[in-house]
Design an enzyme around this catalytic site. Structure first.
Site, short mmCIF file in Angstrom:
data_model
loop_
_atom_site.label_atom_id
_atom_site.label_comp_id
_atom_site.label_asym_id
_atom_site.label_seq_id
_atom_site.Cartn_x
_atom_site.Cartn_y
_atom_site.Cartn_z
N GLU A 175 0.83 -1.21 0.00
CA GLU A 175 0.00 0.00 0.00
C GLU A 175 0.87 1.27 0.00
O GLU A 175 0.75 2.12 0.87
CB GLU A 175 -0.95 0.00 1.20
CG GLU A 175 -1.94 -1.15 1.16
CD GLU A 175 -3.01 -1.10 2.25
OE1 GLU A 175 -2.72 -0.58 3.33
OE2 GLU A 175 -4.14 -1.57 2.01
N GLU A 376 -5.67 -8.19 -1.18
CA GLU A 376 -6.33 -8.03 0.12
C GLU A 376 -7.78 -7.70 -0.13
O GLU A 376 -8.10 -6.85 -0.98
CB GLU A 376 -5.71 -6.89 0.95
CG GLU A 376 -4.38 -7.20 1.54
CD GLU A 376 -3.89 -6.11 2.49
OE1 GLU A 376 -4.72 -5.45 3.14
OE2 GLU A 376 -2.66 -5.93 2.56
C1 BG6 Z 1 -4.44 -2.96 4.77
C2 BG6 Z 1 -3.11 -3.45 5.23
O1 BG6 Z 1 -4.49 -1.60 4.99
O2 BG6 Z 1 -5.59 -3.42 5.37
C3 BG6 Z 1 -3.14 -4.57 6.24
O3 BG6 Z 1 -2.26 -3.78 4.17
C4 BG6 Z 1 -4.32 -4.37 7.15
O4 BG6 Z 1 -1.91 -4.58 6.91
C5 BG6 Z 1 -5.58 -4.46 6.32
O5 BG6 Z 1 -4.36 -5.23 8.23
C6 BG6 Z 1 -6.88 -4.37 7.10
O6 BG6 Z 1 -6.88 -3.24 7.90
P1 BG6 Z 1 -7.14 -3.34 9.46
O7 BG6 Z 1 -6.92 -1.99 9.94
O8 BG6 Z 1 -8.55 -3.80 9.59
O9 BG6 Z 1 -6.18 -4.34 9.98
#
Ligand code: BG6
Length: 478
Positions: A175, A376
């Site tokens: 990211e 993701e």
């Molecule tokens: C992304 C990141 O922003 O989202 C992860 O690459 C992160 O590291 C994921 O865990 C989900 O966000 P969060 O804040 O719910 O863990």
């Protein structure tokens, strides 16, 4: 069938959120290790000096460091074709400045990679996922100093050579576009400005931040070139947090505001990494903000020569943009925005928008015409461990099903999609809030926010559901 025969189904994690063993076998302190736990309503704190009695979630996390065999075996049971994980820079170079790597750190990832390959799982490695060495923050204020580029490349060269022949896919910075927001200061850019103590309210100097981002662009481009020199079969991708943004209305002011947002937050970094140069639309923003990026003579050429092979992104939610400042705001992954009256939100206030994924895949592919991967996606939710030991996470199945349906549509639309790795395939620490309570996994981990829990693993209902999805290559989503 829409999805290609060798579609890369799998899951994703990051070292600082799952490994634990934060100071074991020579590992150094990363910026994540100095962040306390937090919650939806209470920000994580940043404590350069560790406080006794305070909970630091990365220190034990879910102890993947000692459970990796069991965990990878469970991923294999689900039929994973790919496992996205990150290497902790501080396991290899504890302060970032050593000239010799830490052998114990390298061996740990030998074991992870070998374990994956034992099951025919392809490793997809993020080189830097929110864990630059804290020593580089103390000495250089992180990526704001150009000297960090060379240190990063030493780390890249070490792992590119060590894992040659066993790995094909690499991502440089997780990211990377988080660096356009003050939230990216510490965990992405390693910048800790004086007076910062709250993770969600960091002292910010945009000039420094964009300079640091420039250094990451150069480092990423050089890493791509280096990877190809070391092994021409290496494929190196970029990774963006895609904060899909719609205009709230057809008022031209909203349209323009939305375009501005999209340019800056969604396209700027990938335009540099895919097209190999700074986009023109950033010139005006830089001028208006008084930002002058210091570039060296070689930089233009370096960017041109280091274009990525594929594009990856995280997709969780969408929001709207408007020129009407009074409109209700919503949370989001890094980038929030204005509420969309047609969408519902998760328990953490992120708007759920499966169709936005189809739209986004088409937008990205139209622009770049290189292979894409969703690395993701997922629903952070409160899971309940029933008395019989089961976890009935139908809401998660529903979220994932709807998103896979839309990926399917996008492939029919003509998008070249390589794979899908839902986030936190095993429960892990939340990056934004530092909680365990915000769970994403197919596998439940008995670990709680007061530090308790025996770390045992349990399959959730979604485990078997995802196994069937993979087995049928996305045809059976029931
Ligand atoms: C992304 C990141 O922003 O989202 C992860 O690459 C992160 O590291 C994921 O865990 C989900 O966000 P969060 O804040 O719910 O863990």
């Amino acid at each position: 069938m829409a999805f290609r025969k060798n579609f890369l189904w799998g899951g994703a994690v990051a070292a600082n959120q799952c490994e634990g063993a934060w100071n074991v076998d020579g590992k150094g302190v990363s910026v994540s290790d100095i962040c306390t736990g937090g919650s939806y309503s209470v920000s994580k704190r940043i404590t350069p000096v560790l406080e006794e009695g305070t909970f630091y979630p990365s220190h034990e996390a879910i102890d993947f460091y000692h459970h990796y065999k069991e965990d990878i075996a469970m991923f294999a049971q689900m039929g994973f074709k790919v496992f996205r994980f990150s290497i902790a820079w501080t396991r290899i170079f504890p302060t970032g400045e050593e000239t010799c790597p830490n052998e114990a750190g390298l061996e740990f990832y030998d074991k992870i990679i070998d374990e994956c390959r034992k099951y025919g799982i392809e490793p997809l490695i993020t080189i830097s996922h929110y864990e630059p060495p804290f020593a580089l923050t103390q000495k250089y204020n992180g990526w704001s100093d150009r000297r960090v580029i060379a240190l990063f490349l030493r780390y890249c060269e070490t792992i590119f050579r060590r894992y040659k022949g066993k790995v094909t896919y690499w991502l440089t910075f997780n990211e990377i576009n988080v660096g356009i927001s003050p939230m990216g200061n510490l965990f992405s850019l390693g910048i800790l400005n004086e007076g910062t103590s709250d993770f969600s309210n960091q002292k910010d100097d945009p000039k420094l931040r964009f300079q640091a981002l420039h250094h990451q662009f150069i480092a990423s481009a050089k890493a791509v070139k280096l990877a190809h020199e070391i092994d021409p079969s290496y494929q190196v991708g970029c990774m963006q947090a895609f904060g899909t943004t719609y205009p709230l209305t057809c008022n031209p002011d909203d349209i323009l505001r939305c375009q501005e947002f999209n340019h800056r937050q969604n396209w700027f970094c990938s335009d540099v990494q895919v097209r190999g140069k700074y986009p023109n639309y950033m010139k005006r923003y830089f001028e208006e903000q008084g930002i002058r990026i210091m570039m060296e003579e070689e930089d233009e050429e370096v960017l041109k020569e280091g274009c990525v092979d594929f594009y990856t992104f995280s997709y969780y939610m969408s929001s709207c943009a408007t020129s009407d400042e009074a409109r209700r705001k919503v949370e989001g992954n890094i980038f929030g925005g204005v509420a969309n009256p047609y969408l519902k939100t998760s328990d953490w206030g992120w708007q759920i928008d499966p169709k936005g994924l189809r739209y986004t895949l088409n937008e990205i592919y139209d622009r770049y015409q290189i292979p894409l991967m969703v690395v993701e996606n997922g629903l952070g939710a409160y899971d309940k461990l029933e008395e019989d030991g089961s976890i009935q996470d139908d809401y998660r199945i529903e979220y994932l099903r709807q998103h896979i349906e839309q990926m399917y549509e996008a492939v029919l639309d003509g998008v070249d999609l390589m794979g899908y790795t839902p986030w936190g395939c095993i429960d892990l620490v939340s990056a934004s809030t530092g909680e365990m309570a915000k769970r994403y996994g197919f596998i439940y981990v008995e670990k709680y926010d007061d530090g308790s829990g025996d770390l045992s693993r349990k399959k959730k209902k979604s485990f078997d559901w995802y196994r069937k999805v993979i087995e049928t290559n996305g045809e059976d989503l029931s």
